[in-house]
Design an enzyme around this catalytic site. Structure first.
Site, PDB file in Angstrom:
ATOM      1  N   SER A 249     -18.835 -31.860  -6.157  1.00  0.00           N
ATOM      2  CA  SER A 249     -19.568 -32.426  -6.876  1.00  0.00           C
ATOM      3  C   SER A 249     -19.874 -33.862  -6.418  1.00  0.00           C
ATOM      4  O   SER A 249     -19.156 -34.599  -5.444  1.00  0.00           O
ATOM      5  CB  SER A 249     -18.759 -32.659  -8.166  1.00  0.00           C
ATOM      6  OG  SER A 249     -18.324 -31.181  -8.632  1.00  0.00           O
TER       7      SER A 249
HETATM    8  N1  SAH Z   1     -13.798 -29.314  -7.517  1.00  0.00           N
HETATM    9  C1  SAH Z   1     -14.659 -29.073  -6.257  1.00  0.00           C
HETATM   10  C2  SAH Z   1     -16.225 -28.555  -6.488  1.00  0.00           C
HETATM   11  C3  SAH Z   1     -16.105 -27.252  -7.138  1.00  0.00           C
HETATM   12  S1  SAH Z   1     -17.412 -26.316  -6.981  1.00  0.00           S
HETATM   13  C4  SAH Z   1     -14.615 -29.958  -5.106  1.00  0.00           C
HETATM   14  O1  SAH Z   1     -14.090 -31.300  -5.397  1.00  0.00           O
HETATM   15  O2  SAH Z   1     -14.878 -29.682  -4.150  1.00  0.00           O
HETATM   16  C5  SAH Z   1     -16.873 -25.114  -7.894  1.00  0.00           C
HETATM   17  C6  SAH Z   1     -16.069 -23.979  -7.588  1.00  0.00           C
HETATM   18  O3  SAH Z   1     -15.577 -23.278  -8.605  1.00  0.00           O
HETATM   19  C7  SAH Z   1     -16.437 -23.075  -6.363  1.00  0.00           C
HETATM   20  O4  SAH Z   1     -15.686 -23.394  -5.247  1.00  0.00           O
HETATM   21  C8  SAH Z   1     -16.059 -21.825  -7.037  1.00  0.00           C
HETATM   22  O5  SAH Z   1     -16.040 -20.793  -6.045  1.00  0.00           O
HETATM   23  C9  SAH Z   1     -15.220 -22.028  -7.900  1.00  0.00           C
HETATM   24  N2  SAH Z   1     -15.049 -20.890  -9.067  1.00  0.00           N
HETATM   25  C10 SAH Z   1     -16.253 -20.213  -9.803  1.00  0.00           C
HETATM   26  N3  SAH Z   1     -15.626 -19.481 -10.539  1.00  0.00           N
HETATM   27  C11 SAH Z   1     -14.383 -19.469 -10.725  1.00  0.00           C
HETATM   28  C12 SAH Z   1     -13.325 -19.037 -11.337  1.00  0.00           C
HETATM   29  N4  SAH Z   1     -13.326 -18.128 -12.275  1.00  0.00           N
HETATM   30  N5  SAH Z   1     -11.957 -19.387 -11.079  1.00  0.00           N
HETATM   31  C13 SAH Z   1     -11.790 -20.392  -9.954  1.00  0.00           C
HETATM   32  N6  SAH Z   1     -12.748 -21.027  -9.477  1.00  0.00           N
HETATM   33  C14 SAH Z   1     -14.133 -20.560  -9.602  1.00  0.00           C
END
Ligand code: SAH
Length: 255
Positions: free
Chosen positions: A99
């Protein structure tokens, strides 16, 4: 998706969490990168704090210190290292993104962490948000559904010395019932609605922040639990990758 699908090379640690086994290069006495004298990106980081955070209204001193301490360049793929402090999300592989710094700071600030909280993050990605949260809460559990991202984030956090972050691999829309309740929760992916298990795993007075909306447009919601009612505030518009899971999108929504 199967729950509790843990990876080879992981081990069970205190209170049921699963952690990556220590890496050989994580030697005792190795200097923590945050303390290291060489800081190639100090200027970019200070500018990010000023232009992207303070000027947009992030004034929480704890959040600003955490954003000043964590080396974002360590969390992005090598080819994006020079762009680590841009005012934008960046690709981290598998179609996912780290993000934008402002969103990380704004969501963290909305949780009002004081140092004593058990925090749950859904969507570990590269682990940057989890590292920021670890500066402000007591212990951080973070769930990532993609095993490659989960294992590389766990390895990275271990190497960088973030000892209070515990990565789990699985569907984060189910939360972690065996470790609930949590004083603060942050969902880093867009949900079509608030996942019920997360609501029920929130401690009394606890806060849950998450983006809710359709594939392209969401609003950041902040819920605060009082008994069985949840006071809800809308913070701002945002755009996240989708939360895919049992209480999220069943399949990636068309964008
Ligand atoms: N907080 C992260 C950015 C996250 S992007 C950072 O600092 O880099 C969103 C993430 O959520 C992705 O890696 C994706 O694979 C994950 N995601 C999507 N659906 C999910 C679920 N049901 N449970 C856990 N992770 C999930």
């Amino acid at each position: 998706m199967t729950r509790g699908r843990y990876l080879e090379g992981w081990e069970r640690v205190g209170d049921g969490a699963i952690k990556m086994k220590p890496f050989r290069n994580n030697r005792a006495g190795e200097r923590h990168p945050e303390d290291s004298g060489e800081d190639q990106f100090a200027v970019e980081r200070a500018e990010m704090l000023d232009k992207q955070l303070r000027r947009r209204g992030v004034h929480d001193s704890g959040v600003l210190s955490a954003m000043a301490a964590v080396r974002r360049e360590e969390f992005v793929p090598k080819e994006f290292r020079q762009r680590a402090y841009e005012d934008a999300p960046l690709p981290i592989g598998e179609g996912q993104t780290i993000s934008q710094p402002y969103i990380v700071a704004a969501m963290t600030a909305a949780l009002h962490l004081t140092g004593s909280e058990r925090v749950l993050e859904i969507g570990t990605g590269c682990g940057y948000q989890a590292a920021i949260l670890s500066h402000l809460g007591k212990i951080v559990f973070s769930i990532e559904s993609r095993s490659e991202l989960a294992s590389s984030a766990a390895a990275r956090l271990e190497r960088l010395g973030y000892a209070t972050v515990h990565i789990h691999c699985g569907d984060g829309t189910l939360g972690l019932p065996e470790l609930a309740p949590f004083d603060a929760m942050l969902v880093a992916a867009a949900a079509p609605r608030v996942p019920e298990p997360l609501r029920s795993q929130l401690a009394e007075g606890g806060r849950l922040i998450l983006p809710v909306g359709d594939a392209d447009n969401q609003e950041l919601l902040c819920l605060e639990r009082h008994g069985n009612s949840f006071e809800t505030r809308t913070l701002e518009a945002c755009r996240f990758v989708p939360l895919i899971g049992y209480y999220g999108w069943k399949e990636p929504p068309a964008r």
